[in-house]
Design an enzyme around this catalytic site. Sequence first.
Site, mmCIF file in Angstrom:
data_model
loop_
_atom_site.group_PDB
_atom_site.id
_atom_site.type_symbol
_atom_site.label_atom_id
_atom_site.label_comp_id
_atom_site.label_asym_id
_atom_site.label_seq_id
_atom_site.Cartn_x
_atom_site.Cartn_y
_atom_site.Cartn_z
ATOM 1 N N TYR A 1 0.849 -1.194 0.000
ATOM 2 C CA TYR A 1 0.000 0.000 0.000
ATOM 3 C C TYR A 1 0.880 1.238 0.000
ATOM 4 C CZ TYR A 1 -4.168 2.777 1.313
ATOM 5 O OH TYR A 1 -5.215 3.668 1.334
ATOM 6 N N LYS B 1 -1.092 -1.109 -4.237
ATOM 7 C CA LYS B 1 -2.268 -0.271 -4.064
ATOM 8 C C LYS B 1 -1.797 1.167 -3.909
ATOM 9 C CE LYS B 1 -6.256 0.556 -1.065
ATOM 10 N NZ LYS B 1 -6.938 0.222 0.212
#
Length: 312
Positions: free
Chosen positions: A143, A168
């Site tokens: 992330y 992400k």
Amino acid sequence: MTSAPLAARLRDPSGPLFFPVTAYGPDGSLDLDVYRTHVRRGVAAGAAAVFACCGTGEFHALLPEEFEASVRAAVEAAGGRVPVVAGAGYGTALAVRYARLAADAGADGLLAMPPYLVHAGQEGLLRHYREVAAATALPVIVYQRDNAVLTPPTVVALARTEGVIGLKDGLGDLDLMQRVVSAVRTEAPGDFLYFNGLPTAEQTQLAYRALGITLYSSAVFCFAPEIAVAFHHALENGDLPLAHRLLDGFYRPFVELRAQGSGYAVSLVKAGVRLRGLDVGEVRPPLHEPAEDHVEQLARLIERGHALLEGE
């Protein structure tokens, strides 16, 4: 845990990616029965995957034992129908501990959150994520946001790392993402996945799709799954009139409402879940509850979103 590889199940999702809120009782403790209901309803409404105990799920506020219990409850509620991905974060040692707790709880994968507080260099970030990936057999999605911004060479190195299956993006730098996608495509070709992880990702998803990034998180799905599913289908089917109608009449006003309070990316979503009839409790400090008039505006906005689905 489901049997099919996580990357294969996420590559062509049938619906939005669901990031459930974590349910608390009146005394502030976990309410796993309500949490299971929340997850079951989301799966039944068309979620393609459950991302448990991540940002919307207040990962930062959970004790390790609460985290494990919540992930286990999400796995039970999903019942193998969709994969369950769990958050893992803080410093490397704690991130590894959370990764192992998620594996023990039956999760199908990990969302590796940014390291706690420090602004590390690329070498340190790469080592951190590689140690998290090596800690279990679970596939890892990294992330990117805040203090964990990765250069294209670092993402290429991650794409070559066993166990790391995707990135992400919670930063929103489309120029950087284009360079990342290009670098990985050139230097580490394969099935590396990309996700739009911005708050209310629907608002920017048309731009991300232009880069070939079709996966995105949906906090709106928590409290208005009908709207989130309709928007997802509109994108998949090329129904731009419906997508634009929802962007103009629902998503843009929601983003503007969300911007009126710090932490509303979580607390306003949780208020929305309560508005739809499921008492998931309040957020834990340091987050705070949204103002009453903002909750009232959200209620009217949800009604407006459903009216838009009817073409009104």
